[in-house]
Scaffold this active site. Structure first.
Site, PDB file in Angstrom:
ATOM      1  N   ASP A  34       0.843  -1.197   0.000  1.00 47.76           N
ATOM      2  CA  ASP A  34       0.000   0.000   0.000  1.00 47.76           C
ATOM      3  C   ASP A  34       0.877   1.247   0.000  1.00 47.76           C
ATOM      4  OD1 ASP A  34      -2.009  -1.745   0.196  1.00 47.76           O
ATOM      5  OD2 ASP A  34      -2.698  -1.161   2.198  1.00 47.76           O
ATOM      6  N   ASP A  38       0.750   4.260  -2.606  1.00 46.32           N
ATOM      7  CA  ASP A  38       0.491   5.647  -2.210  1.00 46.32           C
ATOM      8  C   ASP A  38       1.573   6.592  -2.722  1.00 46.32           C
ATOM      9  OD1 ASP A  38      -1.777   4.880  -0.991  1.00 46.32           O
ATOM     10  OD2 ASP A  38      -0.963   4.878   1.048  1.00 46.32           O
ATOM     11  N   LEU A  84     -36.239  -9.987 -11.756  1.00 48.50           N
ATOM     12  CA  LEU A  84     -36.283 -11.429 -12.001  1.00 48.50           C
ATOM     13  C   LEU A  84     -37.494 -12.037 -11.322  1.00 48.50           C
ATOM     14  CD1 LEU A  84     -32.574 -12.346 -11.187  1.00 48.50           C
ATOM     15  CD2 LEU A  84     -33.664 -12.484 -13.437  1.00 48.50           C
ATOM     16  N   GLU A 113     -25.450 -18.257 -11.043  1.00 52.05           N
ATOM     17  CA  GLU A 113     -24.671 -17.180 -10.409  1.00 52.05           C
ATOM     18  C   GLU A 113     -25.186 -16.933  -9.003  1.00 52.05           C
ATOM     19  OE1 GLU A 113     -25.122 -13.696 -12.856  1.00 52.05           O
ATOM     20  OE2 GLU A 113     -24.715 -14.870 -14.659  1.00 52.05           O
ATOM     21  N   LYS A 115     -26.786 -14.511  -6.217  1.00 52.39           N
ATOM     22  CA  LYS A 115     -27.652 -13.323  -6.252  1.00 52.39           C
ATOM     23  C   LYS A 115     -27.157 -12.369  -5.170  1.00 52.39           C
ATOM     24  CE  LYS A 115     -32.440 -11.870  -6.590  1.00 52.39           C
ATOM     25  NZ  LYS A 115     -32.338 -10.707  -5.742  1.00 52.39           N
ATOM     26  N   ASP A 117     -26.678  -9.338  -2.739  1.00 51.09           N
ATOM     27  CA  ASP A 117     -27.676  -8.549  -2.033  1.00 51.09           C
ATOM     28  C   ASP A 117     -27.167  -7.121  -1.892  1.00 51.09           C
ATOM     29  OD1 ASP A 117     -29.962  -7.978  -0.730  1.00 51.09           O
ATOM     30  OD2 ASP A 117     -29.430  -8.964   1.153  1.00 51.09           O
ATOM     31  N   ARG A 136     -31.317   1.592 -10.582  1.00 50.74           N
ATOM     32  CA  ARG A 136     -32.440   0.924 -11.235  1.00 50.74           C
ATOM     33  C   ARG A 136     -33.682   1.812 -11.260  1.00 50.74           C
ATOM     34  NH1 ARG A 136     -36.517  -2.635  -9.706  1.00 50.74           N
ATOM     35  NH2 ARG A 136     -37.173  -3.872 -11.493  1.00 50.74           N
ATOM     36  N   TYR A 225     -22.786  -8.608 -13.819  1.00 47.53           N
ATOM     37  CA  TYR A 225     -23.396  -9.876 -14.209  1.00 47.53           C
ATOM     38  C   TYR A 225     -24.128  -9.814 -15.554  1.00 47.53           C
ATOM     39  CZ  TYR A 225     -27.161  -7.507 -11.676  1.00 47.53           C
ATOM     40  OH  TYR A 225     -28.051  -6.584 -11.228  1.00 47.53           O
ATOM     41  N   LYS A 288     -29.682 -18.671 -15.323  1.00 49.03           N
ATOM     42  CA  LYS A 288     -29.939 -18.029 -16.615  1.00 49.03           C
ATOM     43  C   LYS A 288     -29.678 -19.016 -17.749  1.00 49.03           C
ATOM     44  CE  LYS A 288     -28.259 -13.681 -14.696  1.00 49.03           C
ATOM     45  NZ  LYS A 288     -27.197 -12.678 -14.637  1.00 49.03           N
ATOM     46  N   LYS A 312     -34.562 -17.881  -4.160  1.00 45.73           N
ATOM     47  CA  LYS A 312     -34.265 -17.155  -2.920  1.00 45.73           C
ATOM     48  C   LYS A 312     -34.090 -18.129  -1.769  1.00 45.73           C
ATOM     49  CE  LYS A 312     -35.490 -12.637  -3.683  1.00 45.73           C
ATOM     50  NZ  LYS A 312     -35.889 -11.619  -2.844  1.00 45.73           N
ATOM     51  N   CYS A 406     -34.452   1.920  35.978  1.00 42.49           N
ATOM     52  CA  CYS A 406     -33.186   1.660  35.291  1.00 42.49           C
ATOM     53  C   CYS A 406     -32.413   0.527  35.981  1.00 42.49           C
ATOM     54  CB  CYS A 406     -32.348   2.937  35.285  1.00 42.49           C
ATOM     55  SG  CYS A 406     -30.703   2.681  34.593  1.00 42.49           S
ATOM     56  N   CYS A 409     -29.190   2.248  37.716  1.00 42.95           N
ATOM     57  CA  CYS A 409     -29.199   3.256  38.779  1.00 42.95           C
ATOM     58  C   CYS A 409     -30.558   3.404  39.451  1.00 42.95           C
ATOM     59  CB  CYS A 409     -28.738   4.602  38.213  1.00 42.95           C
ATOM     60  SG  CYS A 409     -29.962   5.346  37.118  1.00 42.95           S
ATOM     61  N   CYS A 424     -33.450   6.261  30.464  1.00 44.36           N
ATOM     62  CA  CYS A 424     -33.182   6.622  31.856  1.00 44.36           C
ATOM     63  C   CYS A 424     -32.792   8.097  31.880  1.00 44.36           C
ATOM     64  CB  CYS A 424     -32.048   5.757  32.394  1.00 44.36           C
ATOM     65  SG  CYS A 424     -31.391   6.409  33.947  1.00 44.36           S
ATOM     66  N   CYS A 430     -26.127   8.049  36.174  1.00 43.39           N
ATOM     67  CA  CYS A 430     -26.267   6.648  35.765  1.00 43.39           C
ATOM     68  C   CYS A 430     -24.931   6.169  35.170  1.00 43.39           C
ATOM     69  CB  CYS A 430     -27.413   6.564  34.755  1.00 43.39           C
ATOM     70  SG  CYS A 430     -27.697   4.929  34.106  1.00 43.39           S
TER      71      CYS A 430
HETATM   72  S1  IVH Z   1     -29.678 -10.647 -13.613  1.00 49.01           S
HETATM   73  C1  IVH Z   1     -33.415  -9.024 -16.234  1.00 49.01           C
HETATM   74  N1  IVH Z   1     -27.920 -11.562 -11.938  1.00 49.01           N
HETATM   75  O1  IVH Z   1     -31.501  -9.100  -8.433  1.00 49.01           O
HETATM   76  C2  IVH Z   1     -32.877  -9.057 -14.856  1.00 49.01           C
HETATM   77  N2  IVH Z   1     -29.505 -10.000 -11.124  1.00 49.01           N
HETATM   78  O2  IVH Z   1     -34.771  -8.922  -9.351  1.00 49.01           O
HETATM   79  C3  IVH Z   1     -31.422  -9.243 -14.877  1.00 49.01           C
HETATM   80  N3  IVH Z   1     -29.196  -9.404  -8.766  1.00 49.01           N
HETATM   81  O3  IVH Z   1     -32.385  -5.975  -9.420  1.00 49.01           O
HETATM   82  C4  IVH Z   1     -30.869  -9.397 -13.518  1.00 49.01           C
HETATM   83  N4  IVH Z   1     -27.447 -10.672  -8.412  1.00 49.01           N
HETATM   84  O4  IVH Z   1     -29.970  -6.195  -8.994  1.00 49.01           O
HETATM   85  C5  IVH Z   1     -28.984 -10.751 -12.099  1.00 49.01           C
HETATM   86  N5  IVH Z   1     -26.263 -12.457 -10.589  1.00 49.01           N
HETATM   87  C6  IVH Z   1     -27.312 -11.641 -10.742  1.00 49.01           C
HETATM   88  C7  IVH Z   1     -27.803 -10.847  -9.697  1.00 49.01           C
HETATM   89  C8  IVH Z   1     -28.932 -10.043  -9.929  1.00 49.01           C
HETATM   90  C9  IVH Z   1     -28.269  -9.786  -7.873  1.00 49.01           C
HETATM   91  C10 IVH Z   1     -30.289  -8.434  -8.477  1.00 49.01           C
HETATM   92  C11 IVH Z   1     -30.452  -7.384  -9.518  1.00 49.01           C
HETATM   93  C12 IVH Z   1     -31.921  -7.237  -9.773  1.00 49.01           C
HETATM   94  C13 IVH Z   1     -32.519  -8.258  -8.867  1.00 49.01           C
HETATM   95  C14 IVH Z   1     -33.475  -9.116  -9.663  1.00 49.01           C
END
Ligand code: IVH
Length: 668
Positions: A34, A38, A84, A113, A115, A117, A136, A225, A288, A312, A406, A409, A424, A430
Site C-alpha cells: 500500500d 500511495d 427477475l 450465479e 444473487k 444482495d 435501477r 453480471y 440463466k 431465494k 433503570c 441506577c 433513563c 447513571c
Molecule cells: S440478472 C433481467 N444476476 O436481483 C434481470 N440479477 O430482481 C437481470 N441481482 O435488481 C438481472 N445478483 O440487482 C442478475 N447475478 C445476478 C444478480 C442479480 C443480484 C439483483 C439485480 C436485480 C434483482 C433481480
C-alpha cells in the site's frame, strides 16, 4: 521536467496505478505494498497539479471523490432494467427448467450465479470510457449517480484491451463488503453514533450521499453480471461474462456453467450452506439460460425475462428457549431489551442473544419467560425473534414484564410520546451514561485526547476519580500513577493529552459535551451562529429554531441541557480550565488575503483539525494542493509531518510555515 516528459510520466504512472488497482481490487492479488502504491499516487497527483493540461477524467487520481452533487438527475435507461421472477423451492426450480425444455423442445445449458444482495446499477461506456451510471429506479428511469460510482476502485474508468463495442452498458450489483461494513460500525460505535443495521441498506444510503468523497471512504465494491449493446459480444451469457472479465470488469468467480438440472441443484445446495463463508451477503442464486439465441426465443413477460429466475434462500431460522430478558443502557440513556437464549446454531454461528428493540416489540410477540422462540438471521447482523411456538408454552409461564426502573441506577424510566424506546433520565448519575459521556468527550472527533482511551476512563471512573468531564482536567499526576498498570510515561502522556485538548476548537468541544441530538454537524451550526457558549446557554426556543436546520427536537434538548444547574457548573469549570468555548474569530472571517497562493497542509495541528485549517485556507482565497511541487507557495506544517515531505519542501525551497504563522497571515 519538460511538458513532454511530464506527459509521458503521467501516462506511465496512470497505467501502472490502473494495473495495481486491478490486481488489488479485481483479482485480489496485490503485487506492491500500500505504501508503494500511495507513493506513486502522490507522484501522479503532484505532476497533475503542476501540469493540469494532462489531467484526464480517467486518471487513477480521480478515485478519491470530492464532487458534491446537490440533486441526482433522473435519466431514462437506454435498456429497461427488469427484475427477475422469484422461486422459493426446488419444485419451482424444476418447473422453471421444465417450462424452458418444453418451449425450446430440447434440453439447454444454464449459467448459475450468486444473487448479490446490494443495489442494482447500470453503467454506460463510450469508447471504453465510463460515462454514466444509473440506479435501477423504477426500471424505466433511475438516478444518475456517476460521480459516486466512479469512486469504486474495482470498476474500470477505462476498459482494458480492445474490441469492445463503441457503446455498451454493464449491469451489476454494488455491495458493501462485510469487513468494510463492520469496520464502519466499529468507527461509529467509537463516537457514539447509532449503528447501521445491515450492509445492503447502508450501501444504498451511501450511494445517495451528496459527497463522493464519503462514498470513496466507505469501500463499496461491485460485481458485474450482464452487458448490453447494439451488437452481441459473444454467443452465450457465459462467453459475455468472460469477455467482460477480459476488459477488466469484476465478475464473480462463483459462477458455473451447468449442463444438467442436477448440476443446477448441486449449485443451489452448495450456496445455501456456504453463503456465510463469503465476504459479502447474497440472498439467493440466479439461473440463466446460457445461449443468447435461446434467450431471444424465450423473450420476456411484462416484468421479467422468461430465460432467468432467482432462487431465494429461506432466512435461516432456529427454535430455542428464551431464558431471560435483560436490559442494556446506552450512552444516551436509551434502554434496549435483550433476549438471553439457550445457545443455538444459526447461519454458521452460535446465537445466545437476540435484540428485542423496545417494549412494543415484546408486547407484540406476547413473550413469556421459558417460551420456545423462533430466531431469524436475515440481512441484519444481530438475530431477531420472529415468533413464539405457543404449543410449547407452559401453563404457568410468566409474561415478560417491561422494567419500570433503570437496571443500572434504579431511576424511574421515561418514554416520550413519539419515541419507541424507554430511557433513563439520570444523565449525570447513571454509570453507563456517565462513562459513555466521558468516552464520547475524549473520542477522536471530539476532544481527541492523546494517550487516553475508553478503558482508562473506565478505570478512572471505577477508582472514583471522575464523575463528569470537567473532573478530567483536575486529575493529578499522583492520582493517576497510583492506579494499576500506570507508569510514569503513560501518566505524563495522559496529562499532556488533556492539556493539548484545551486548544480544540469550540464546535468540537460543543459536540464533545454530549447534548442529546447535537451531533457534529449540529454543533458546528450552533457554534457558528451563537459564537460562544454564553450566548448559546441563554438562547430561547425561538432563537434556537431560527438557526438553519435546527428543529424543535434539538432546541428542546439544548434548552433542557442548559437548564440543569449541574450542567451549568460543568461548563463553568471547563471555562476555568481554559477550554475553547467560543469561536476563534480570525477563522470565521473571510478575506482575499491568500488569493493566488497554494498550500500543502500536512501534520497535526493544535487549534484546528486538518479539515478546518484547509477550510480556512479556502475561506481566505487560497488553494489547497495535495503534493509539494515547485509551484507550491507554502507548506503549512503541523506536528508529525512526514520527513519525506519536509525534505521535499526544503529541496524545492518552498517556505514551511507553522499554525501560528498562518494565523498571523490571515489575521493580517
Ligand atoms: S440478472 C433481467 N444476476 O436481483 C434481470 N440479477 O430482481 C437481470 N441481482 O435488481 C438481472 N445478483 O440487482 C442478475 N447475478 C445476478 C444478480 C442479480 C443480484 C439483483 C439485480 C436485480 C434483482 C433481480
Amino acid at each position: 521536467m519538460t511538458n513532454q516528459e511530464a506527459k509521458a510520466r503521467i501516462t506511465a504512472l496512470s497505467a501502472e496505478l490502473n494495473e495495481h488497482n486491478y490486481k488489488y481490487y479485481v483479482l485480489s492479488e496485490p503485487s506492491i505494498s500500500d505504501f508503494q502504491f500511495d507513493k506513486k499516487l502522490e507522484e501522479l497527483i503532484a505532476l497533475e497539479a503542476e501540469f493540469p493540461e494532462f489531467l484526464s477524467s480517467e486518471s487513477p487520481s480521480q478515485r478519491v471523490g470530492g464532487t458534491i452533487t446537490k440533486e441526482f438527475p433522473t435519466v431514462k435507461h437506454q435498456y429497461p432494467m427488469l427484475s427477475l421472477g422469484n422461486s422459493y423451492s426446488k419444485e419451482e426450480m424444476q418447473e422453471f427448467m421444465a417450462r424452458i425444455t418444453k418451449a425450446l423442445e430440447r434440453e439447454v445449458e444454464y449459467v448459475c450465479e450468486l444473487k448479490f444482495d446490494g443495489v442494482a446499477i447500470g453503467i454506460r461506456y463510450v469508447d471504453g470510457r465510463m460515462t454514466q451510471a444509473i440506479t435501477r429506479g423504477d426500471g424505466v428511469q433511475g438516478d444518475d449517480i456517476t460521480a459516486n460510482i466512479r469512486t469504486i476502485r474495482s470498476l474500470p474508468l477505462q476498459a482494458n484491451g480492445s474490441g469492445y463495442p463503441k457503446e455498451f452498458e454493464v449491469r451489476g450489483e454494488v455491495y458493501f463488503p462485510r469487513d468494510k461494513f463492520e469496520q464502519l460500525n466499529r468507527d461509529r460505535e467509537e463516537i457514539g453514533e447509532p449503528l447501521y443495521a445491515n450492509p445492503r441498506n447502508t450501501a444504498s444510503g451511501t450511494l445517495k450521499s451528496q459527497d463522493s468523497a464519503v462514498v470513496a471512504s466507505r469501500g463499496l465494491d461491485c460485481f458485474l453480471y450482464a452487458t448490453m449493446a447494439a451488437e452481441r459480444i459473444a454467443d452465450t451469457h457465459y462467453g459475455s461474462l468472460m469477455q467482460l472479465k477480459e476488459w477488466g470488469f469484476k465478475v464473480s468467480e462463483h459462477m458455473r456453467l451447468c449442463k444438467t438440472p442436477e448440476e443446477v441443484f448441486a449449485f443451489l445446495e452448495k450456496w445455501d450452506t456456504e453463503r456465510f463463508k463469503l465476504g459479502f451477503d447474497i440472498d439467493g442464486v440466479v439461473i440463466k439460460v446460457n445461449s443468447l439465441d435461446d434467450q431471444d426465443e424465450l423473450g420476456f413477460t411484462a416484468k421479467s425475462p422468461r430465460w432467468a429466475i432467482a432462487y431465494k434462500f429461506a432466512s435461516e431460522q432456529a427454535l430455542t428457549r428464551l431464558n431471560e430478558v435483560t436490559y442494556q443502557v446506552g450512552r444516551t440513556g436509551a434502554i434496549t431489551p435483550v433476549a438471553n437464549l439457550e445457545p443455538v446454531l444459526l447461519a454458521g454461528t452460535t446465537v445466545k442473544r437476540a435484540s428485542l428493540h423496545n417494549a412494543d416489540q415484546i408486547a407484540k410477540l406476547d413473550l413469556h419467560l421459558g417460551d420456545m422462540v423462533q430466531v431469524e438471521k436475515g440481512g441484519e447482523i444481530i438475530p431477531k425473534i420472529v415468533g413464539v411456538d405457543l404449543k410449547q408454552r407452559k401453563a404457568n409461564a410468566e409474561p415478560v414484564k417491561y422494567i419500570q426502573t433503570c437496571p443500572e441506577c434504579s431511576t424511574e424510566l421515561v418514554r416520550n410520546e413519539d419515541e419507541a424506546k424507554h430511557f433513563c433520565p439520570n444523565e449525570l448519575g447513571c454509570p453507563p451514561q456517565v462513562k459513555g459521556k466521558m468516552e464520547h468527550f475524549i473520542s477522536r472527533k471530539a476532544m481527541n485526547v492523546d494517550g487516553l482511551g475508553a478503558e482508562t476512563v473506565q478505570q478512572f471512573y471505577d477508582a472514583g476519580l471522575l464523575e463528569n468531564v470537567a473532573d478530567l482536567y483536575e486529575l493529578t499526576y499522583e492520582q493517576i500513577i497510583a492506579l494499576e498498570r500506570m507508569a510514569d510515561l503513560s501518566t505524563r502522556n495522559i496529562l499532556a493529552g488533556l492539556e493539548a485538548s484545551k486548544q480544540v476548537p469550540f464546535p468540537r468541544v460543543l459536540f464533545g459535551i454530549g447534548i442529546r441530538f447535537v451531533g457534529e454537524t449540529v454543533a458546528k451550526k450552533l457554534a457558528k451562529h451563537f459564537k460562544n457558549i454564553d450566548a448559546l446557554m441563554i438562547a430561547s426556543q425561538e432563537k434556537l429554531v431560527a438557526v438553519d436546520e435546527i428543529g424543535e427536537r434539538i432546541a428542546e434538548s439544548v434548552l433542557q441541557f442548559f437548564a440543569d444547574e449541574r450542567n451549568q457548573r460543568i461548563i463553568q469549570r471547563l471555562k476555568q480550565h481554559g477550554l475553547k468555548l467560543e469561536v476563534t474569530e480570525s477563522i470565521e472571517l473571510t478575506s482575499n488575503k491568500l488569493e493566488g497562493k497554494s498550500f500543502v497542509v500536512s501534520g497535526v495541528f493544535s487549534q484546528f483539525s486538518r479539515d478546518e485549517i484547509k477550510a480556512a485556507v479556502e475561506q481566505h482565497g487560497g488553494k489547497n494542493v495535495s503534493s509539494i511541487s515547485k509551484k507550491t507557495d507554502y507548506v503549512l506544517a503541523g506536528d508529525k509531518m512526514g520527513p519525506s515531505k519536509l525534505q521535499k519542501a526544503e529541496e524545492l525551497g518552498v517556505p514551511i510555515i507553522s499554525e501560528e504563522d498562518f494565523l498571523v497571515m490571515i489575521a493580517g
